[in-house]
Design a protein around this motif. Structure first.
Motif, short mmCIF file in Angstrom:
data_model
loop_
_atom_site.label_atom_id
_atom_site.label_comp_id
_atom_site.label_asym_id
_atom_site.label_seq_id
_atom_site.Cartn_x
_atom_site.Cartn_y
_atom_site.Cartn_z
N UNK A 47 -32.10 -37.94 58.51
CA UNK A 47 -31.49 -38.68 59.61
C UNK A 47 -30.29 -39.48 59.10
N UNK A 48 -29.24 -39.54 59.91
CA UNK A 48 -28.06 -40.30 59.53
C UNK A 48 -28.40 -41.78 59.44
N UNK A 49 -27.92 -42.42 58.35
CA UNK A 49 -28.21 -43.85 58.16
C UNK A 49 -27.02 -44.64 57.62
N UNK A 50 -25.84 -44.04 57.62
CA UNK A 50 -24.66 -44.72 57.13
C UNK A 50 -23.48 -43.76 57.10
N UNK A 51 -22.39 -44.21 56.53
CA UNK A 51 -21.17 -43.41 56.45
C UNK A 51 -20.45 -43.65 55.13
N UNK A 52 -19.76 -42.61 54.67
CA UNK A 52 -18.83 -42.74 53.55
C UNK A 52 -17.51 -42.14 54.00
N UNK A 53 -16.46 -42.91 53.83
CA UNK A 53 -15.11 -42.47 54.16
C UNK A 53 -14.24 -42.74 52.94
N UNK A 54 -13.44 -41.78 52.55
CA UNK A 54 -12.43 -42.00 51.52
C UNK A 54 -11.08 -41.78 52.20
N UNK A 55 -10.28 -42.83 52.20
CA UNK A 55 -9.04 -42.85 52.97
C UNK A 55 -7.90 -43.37 52.12
N UNK A 56 -6.74 -42.77 52.27
CA UNK A 56 -5.54 -43.25 51.59
C UNK A 56 -4.94 -44.40 52.40
N UNK A 57 -4.78 -45.54 51.75
CA UNK A 57 -4.19 -46.73 52.38
C UNK A 57 -3.20 -47.36 51.40
N UNK A 58 -2.25 -48.09 51.94
CA UNK A 58 -1.28 -48.77 51.07
C UNK A 58 -1.93 -49.84 50.23
N UNK A 59 -2.94 -50.51 50.81
CA UNK A 59 -3.60 -51.60 50.10
C UNK A 59 -4.98 -51.83 50.71
N UNK A 60 -5.73 -52.75 50.11
CA UNK A 60 -7.08 -53.02 50.59
C UNK A 60 -7.07 -53.55 52.01
#
Length: 91
Positions: A47-60
């Motif tokens: 069952x789904x219980x969270x998420x992981x995303x890896x994203x390109x951003x200029x900064x935090x």
């Protein structure tokens, strides 16, 4: 820079996840090639219980803005969100 955004769902909130999933997926798609990878984490029962995303951003700050504006976050799905810079090494 790439950022890993790790989100943990609140207990017993699967219905919140499912109700907001279409809007969440469209939100992710709106980031185009900046989105490196995204998907749910699963518990031992699958069952789904969270998420992981890896994203390109200029900064935090950009990664924080992404996380805050995610429809899942706006719906109150997450109990915890962590954001870390990440460097791809392999493959």
């Amino acid at each position: 820079m790439l950022y890993v955004i790790r989100c943990i769902d609140k207990e017993d909130h699967l219905e919140v996840r499912m109700a907001n999933r279409p809007t969440h997926v469209e939100y992710l798609k709106s980031f185009g090639e900046r989105l490196f990878v995204a998907g749910p984490t699963l518990d031992d029962a699958g069952e789904m219980n969270g998420s992981v995303v890896i994203l390109e951003c200029e900064d935090k700050a950009g990664a924080e803005a992404f996380a805050a504006n995610d429809p899942y976050a706006k719906a109150g799905l997450f109990s915890d969100v962590t954001i870390s810079p990440w460097k791809k090494v392999l493959p």
